[in-house]
Design a protein around this motif. Structure first.
Motif, PDB file in Angstrom:
ATOM      1  N   MET A 346     -14.961  -4.185   6.840  1.00 28.45           N
ATOM      2  CA  MET A 346     -13.517  -3.975   6.729  1.00 28.45           C
ATOM      3  C   MET A 346     -13.195  -2.816   5.792  1.00 28.45           C
ATOM      4  O   MET A 346     -12.305  -2.000   6.072  1.00 28.45           O
ATOM      5  CB  MET A 346     -12.843  -5.258   6.246  1.00 28.45           C
ATOM      6  CG  MET A 346     -12.880  -6.390   7.255  1.00 28.45           C
ATOM      7  SD  MET A 346     -11.856  -7.812   6.782  1.00 28.45           S
ATOM      8  CE  MET A 346     -12.864  -8.530   5.468  1.00 28.45           C
ATOM      9  N   SER A 350     -11.535   0.655   6.972  1.00 26.73           N
ATOM     10  CA  SER A 350     -10.245   1.015   6.395  1.00 26.73           C
ATOM     11  C   SER A 350     -10.274   2.430   5.824  1.00 26.73           C
ATOM     12  O   SER A 350      -9.327   3.208   6.009  1.00 26.73           O
ATOM     13  CB  SER A 350      -9.854   0.010   5.305  1.00 26.73           C
ATOM     14  OG  SER A 350      -8.607   0.349   4.724  1.00 26.73           O
ATOM     15  N   LYS A 354      -7.658   4.861   7.478  1.00 26.68           N
ATOM     16  CA  LYS A 354      -6.495   4.990   6.600  1.00 26.68           C
ATOM     17  C   LYS A 354      -6.619   6.231   5.705  1.00 26.68           C
ATOM     18  O   LYS A 354      -5.859   7.181   5.834  1.00 26.68           O
ATOM     19  CB  LYS A 354      -6.345   3.729   5.740  1.00 26.68           C
ATOM     20  CG  LYS A 354      -6.275   2.422   6.551  1.00 26.68           C
ATOM     21  CD  LYS A 354      -4.986   2.253   7.281  1.00 26.68           C
ATOM     22  CE  LYS A 354      -4.955   0.984   8.126  1.00 26.68           C
ATOM     23  NZ  LYS A 354      -4.930  -0.259   7.356  1.00 26.68           N
ATOM     24  N   TRP A 360      -9.652   5.296  15.216  1.00 28.10           N
ATOM     25  CA  TRP A 360     -10.437   4.055  15.159  1.00 28.10           C
ATOM     26  C   TRP A 360     -11.495   4.025  16.257  1.00 28.10           C
ATOM     27  O   TRP A 360     -12.553   3.419  16.077  1.00 28.10           O
ATOM     28  CB  TRP A 360      -9.519   2.837  15.253  1.00 28.10           C
ATOM     29  CG  TRP A 360      -8.787   2.635  16.549  1.00 28.10           C
ATOM     30  CD1 TRP A 360      -7.543   3.071  16.859  1.00 28.10           C
ATOM     31  CD2 TRP A 360      -9.262   1.927  17.711  1.00 28.10           C
ATOM     32  NE1 TRP A 360      -7.192   2.693  18.143  1.00 28.10           N
ATOM     33  CE2 TRP A 360      -8.227   1.985  18.687  1.00 28.10           C
ATOM     34  CE3 TRP A 360     -10.439   1.258  18.020  1.00 28.10           C
ATOM     35  CZ2 TRP A 360      -8.365   1.402  19.952  1.00 28.10           C
ATOM     36  CZ3 TRP A 360     -10.572   0.674  19.280  1.00 28.10           C
ATOM     37  CH2 TRP A 360      -9.545   0.749  20.228  1.00 28.10           C
ATOM     38  N   VAL A 386      -8.193  -3.658  11.881  1.00 30.19           N
ATOM     39  CA  VAL A 386      -8.147  -2.777  10.715  1.00 30.19           C
ATOM     40  C   VAL A 386      -7.151  -1.647  10.920  1.00 30.19           C
ATOM     41  O   VAL A 386      -6.395  -1.287  10.006  1.00 30.19           O
ATOM     42  CB  VAL A 386      -9.544  -2.208  10.414  1.00 30.19           C
ATOM     43  CG1 VAL A 386      -9.470  -1.160   9.308  1.00 30.19           C
ATOM     44  CG2 VAL A 386     -10.494  -3.313   9.999  1.00 30.19           C
ATOM     45  N   TYR A 396      -0.663  -1.780   9.294  1.00 23.71           N
ATOM     46  CA  TYR A 396      -1.283  -0.504   8.970  1.00 23.71           C
ATOM     47  C   TYR A 396      -1.109  -0.164   7.494  1.00 23.71           C
ATOM     48  O   TYR A 396      -1.960   0.481   6.891  1.00 23.71           O
ATOM     49  CB  TYR A 396      -0.700   0.617   9.830  1.00 23.71           C
ATOM     50  CG  TYR A 396      -1.441   1.925   9.637  1.00 23.71           C
ATOM     51  CD1 TYR A 396      -2.605   2.180  10.343  1.00 23.71           C
ATOM     52  CD2 TYR A 396      -1.024   2.854   8.692  1.00 23.71           C
ATOM     53  CE1 TYR A 396      -3.323   3.361  10.139  1.00 23.71           C
ATOM     54  CE2 TYR A 396      -1.733   4.026   8.478  1.00 23.71           C
ATOM     55  CZ  TYR A 396      -2.875   4.267   9.201  1.00 23.71           C
ATOM     56  OH  TYR A 396      -3.586   5.419   8.981  1.00 23.71           O
ATOM     57  N   ARG A 398      -1.469  -2.034   5.042  1.00 21.18           N
ATOM     58  CA  ARG A 398      -2.434  -2.721   4.191  1.00 21.18           C
ATOM     59  C   ARG A 398      -3.678  -1.840   4.104  1.00 21.18           C
ATOM     60  O   ARG A 398      -4.477  -1.785   5.026  1.00 21.18           O
ATOM     61  CB  ARG A 398      -2.778  -4.097   4.743  1.00 21.18           C
ATOM     62  CG  ARG A 398      -3.766  -4.867   3.867  1.00 21.18           C
ATOM     63  CD  ARG A 398      -4.116  -6.210   4.458  1.00 21.18           C
ATOM     64  NE  ARG A 398      -2.953  -7.084   4.522  1.00 21.18           N
ATOM     65  CZ  ARG A 398      -2.905  -8.204   5.233  1.00 21.18           C
ATOM     66  NH1 ARG A 398      -3.948  -8.561   5.956  1.00 21.18           N
ATOM     67  NH2 ARG A 398      -1.811  -8.948   5.228  1.00 21.18           N
ATOM     68  N   VAL A 399      -3.844  -1.160   3.002  1.00 26.22           N
ATOM     69  CA  VAL A 399      -4.929  -0.198   2.826  1.00 26.22           C
ATOM     70  C   VAL A 399      -5.884  -0.722   1.754  1.00 26.22           C
ATOM     71  O   VAL A 399      -5.497  -0.904   0.603  1.00 26.22           O
ATOM     72  CB  VAL A 399      -4.379   1.185   2.415  1.00 26.22           C
ATOM     73  CG1 VAL A 399      -5.520   2.184   2.273  1.00 26.22           C
ATOM     74  CG2 VAL A 399      -3.345   1.670   3.430  1.00 26.22           C
ATOM     75  N   PHE A 400      -7.134  -0.971   2.142  1.00 18.96           N
ATOM     76  CA  PHE A 400      -8.123  -1.436   1.174  1.00 18.96           C
ATOM     77  C   PHE A 400      -8.480  -0.309   0.206  1.00 18.96           C
ATOM     78  O   PHE A 400      -8.854   0.781   0.642  1.00 18.96           O
ATOM     79  CB  PHE A 400      -9.400  -1.895   1.884  1.00 18.96           C
ATOM     80  CG  PHE A 400      -9.266  -3.204   2.616  1.00 18.96           C
ATOM     81  CD1 PHE A 400      -9.085  -4.389   1.919  1.00 18.96           C
ATOM     82  CD2 PHE A 400      -9.327  -3.246   3.994  1.00 18.96           C
ATOM     83  CE1 PHE A 400      -8.974  -5.595   2.595  1.00 18.96           C
ATOM     84  CE2 PHE A 400      -9.219  -4.444   4.679  1.00 18.96           C
ATOM     85  CZ  PHE A 400      -9.039  -5.622   3.967  1.00 18.96           C
ATOM     86  N   ARG A 464      -4.175   6.993   0.537  1.00 20.35           N
ATOM     87  CA  ARG A 464      -3.244   5.924   0.891  1.00 20.35           C
ATOM     88  C   ARG A 464      -1.860   6.485   1.184  1.00 20.35           C
ATOM     89  O   ARG A 464      -1.209   6.097   2.169  1.00 20.35           O
ATOM     90  CB  ARG A 464      -3.169   4.906  -0.239  1.00 20.35           C
ATOM     91  CG  ARG A 464      -2.272   3.708   0.074  1.00 20.35           C
ATOM     92  CD  ARG A 464      -2.262   2.712  -1.069  1.00 20.35           C
ATOM     93  NE  ARG A 464      -1.550   1.504  -0.691  1.00 20.35           N
ATOM     94  CZ  ARG A 464      -0.218   1.360  -0.733  1.00 20.35           C
ATOM     95  NH1 ARG A 464       0.520   2.384  -1.165  1.00 20.35           N
ATOM     96  NH2 ARG A 464       0.348   0.234  -0.354  1.00 20.35           N
TER      97      ARG A 464
END
Length: 483
Positions: A346, A350, A354, A360, A386, A396, A398-400, A464
């Motif tokens: 994940m 990401s 991202k 993707w 993801v 989208y 949600r950025v790790f 981000r």
């Protein structure tokens, strides 16, 4: 006299809990086990390089098990709709039993085989061998396919426990093999004899085949399963099951895994693990009802997302040279072992879609070629999750953060030290952010940033912000707003 029967092995390379094999043996006649490598049918979804390594070892194990029971495996390469009817004609078999394929190409292949057999008065009988429940027979209360995981999982649980697994047959009366079979070395899998074995390291980590699957399942059920809800996110320890390649190739059935988990431990760890089995079922459910999932966003508005394809960025990610230790450790684990920890999957995905704004599909293609557990349903559904473009996806926005993820789930750097050895001597305080370490600490650890190990390929905050700006630029109709 009982008519001979063909058993066509597909993605279910085992003898225990095999409904198609049990049905083929039920009449009491002789059986011809067959595996057909049909790359033309699979098309662009033909098995990747790592998958082909596993498949070769798995077929060798299956062939040994079948031969020991009296029915050697016939290997063939080519179009299944040509090979299988010809074998049925040569042996006098009136029926072929097989597991049902869920992938779009496998469904089309089944239709062609069915039609070719029907023309000669023969039948193809399909059975459930790779799932707990067939997706075409499982729908919501409104009669529509499920689009969200949680109600799907609740409905699966409400439907009751899976039936008990079938035992492996002690003996399989085999037919004499007709001419035309291929040897395992000539069927077209890798590595090729005489050429460098790029996958030599895989065998240190894996034992393909039904026996290997059962050994790993037993070890997990007796060990890490009890604390799975706590340990599954820690890549530095063996806290996950490692069953994904065995499930992908059907060396163990989800029903066997389910019952072993129920019998192996109690508590929240078991329930969390079974939800992962249901996620796999959900991915297949999506693929069956949305066969475009490997190629197209399930949320059409994302088809015009403003990706910024860059071969240099993609290559750095593929090679584990992004400058983010948790990401680089994951990508190197993948390359050397053919597998990557789920939490790290994940995080790496990401970063690609991202922070780096890479499509993707490019990430999914790399995983498809390098993962031993490359599964079209799970791979496609997970990448869309993801990327935020699936029907039930992480938003989208949600950025790790790769640094915070590393510090949270690999706090002492055990995982990073194993797979990124050039950082192994760094103190834990800097193992996930080496660019912040004082020069004296870097020197003492033998780390030369920008040389032996790269600086971050993009600033996490800037990446981000750029990702969120790209999302904001996309209009609700899927077009990209003018700058």
């Amino acid at each position: 006299m009982t008519t001979p029967v063909l058993i066509w092995f597909r993605h279910d390379l085992r003898l225990a809990d095999h409904a198609a094999l049990a049905a083929a043996l039920e009449p009491g006649g002789k059986v011809l086990p067959v595996f057909v490598l049909d790359d033309e049918a699979a098309g662009e979804h033909r098995y990747g390089a790592a998958s082909r390594w596993w498949l070769k070892q798995s077929l060798a194990a299956l062939a040994g098990s079948l031969a020991a029971r009296g029915a050697p495996l016939l290997l063939a390469k080519g179009r299944a709709e040509t090979i299988l009817p010809a074998l049925a004609d040569a042996t006098g078999a009136l029926a072929i039993h097989a597991g049902r394929g869920v992938e779009p190409w496998a469904r089309a292949q089944s239709r062609r085989v069915h039609e070719a057999l029907a023309d000669a008065g023969r039948t193809l009988q399909l059975h459930t061998t790779v799932l707990l429940r067939e997706p075409h027979g499982f729908a919501s209360g409104s009669g529509k396919p499920y689009a969200v995981y949680t109600p799907f999982a609740k409905a699966m649980l409400a439907a009751g426990e899976p039936g008990a697994p079938l035992p492996a047959p002690p003996r399989i009366p085999g037919l004499e093999q007709p001419a035309g079979g291929e040897s395992l070395d000539r069927i077209g899998l890798y590595p090729v004899p005489g050429e460098p074995d790029w996958a030599a390291g895989f065998a240190q980590h894996w034992q393909p085949g039904e026996a290997g699957a059962q050994a790993r399942l037993a070890r997990f059920a007796a060990g890490a399963l009890a604390g799975y809800d706590e340990t599954r996110n820690q890549p530095g320890i063996e806290g996950s099951s490692g069953l994904s390649p065995h499930l992908r190739w059907g060396e163990v059935s989800p029903r066997q895994v389910w019952h072993a988990a129920r019998a192996g431990a109690k508590g929240s760890g078991v329930e969390t693990f079974l939800k992962e089995i249901l996620w796999r079922e959900f991915a297949y459910h999506l693929l069956w009802h949305r066969p475009e999932m490997p190629e197209r966003c399930l949320r059409p508005t994302y088809e015009n997302f403003p990706w910024e394809p860059d071969a240099r960025l993609l290559a750095a990610w593929q090679r584990g040279r992004t400058g983010y230790p948790i990401v680089d450790a994951g990508m190197r684990q993948l390359w050397r072992s053919g597998w990557m920890h789920n939490r790290v999957r994940m995080v790496t995905a990401s970063l690609l879609v991202k922070h780096l704004l890479q499509p993707w599909r490019d990430g999914a293609a790399w995983f498809w070629d390098t993962l031993l557990d490359a599964d079209l349903a799970s791979n496609s559904a997970s990448w869309q999750w993801v990327a935020g473009c699936g029907t039930d996806a992480a938003p989208y926005f949600r950025v790790f953060n790769p640094v915070l993820q590393g510090e949270k789930f690999d706090p002492d750097g055990t995982y990073v030290r194993r797979w990124v050895p050039e950082l192994a001597k760094l103190p834990a305080a800097f193992i996930h952010r080496p660019w912040e370490a004082p020069e004296g600490i870097l020197a003492a650890a033998g780390v030369r940033l920008g040389q032996a190990y790269p600086r971050p390929i993009v600033d996490a905050g800037e990446g981000r912000a750029r990702a969120l700006a790209a999302l904001a630029a996309m209009r609700p109709d899927g077009a990209v707003a003018a700058a």
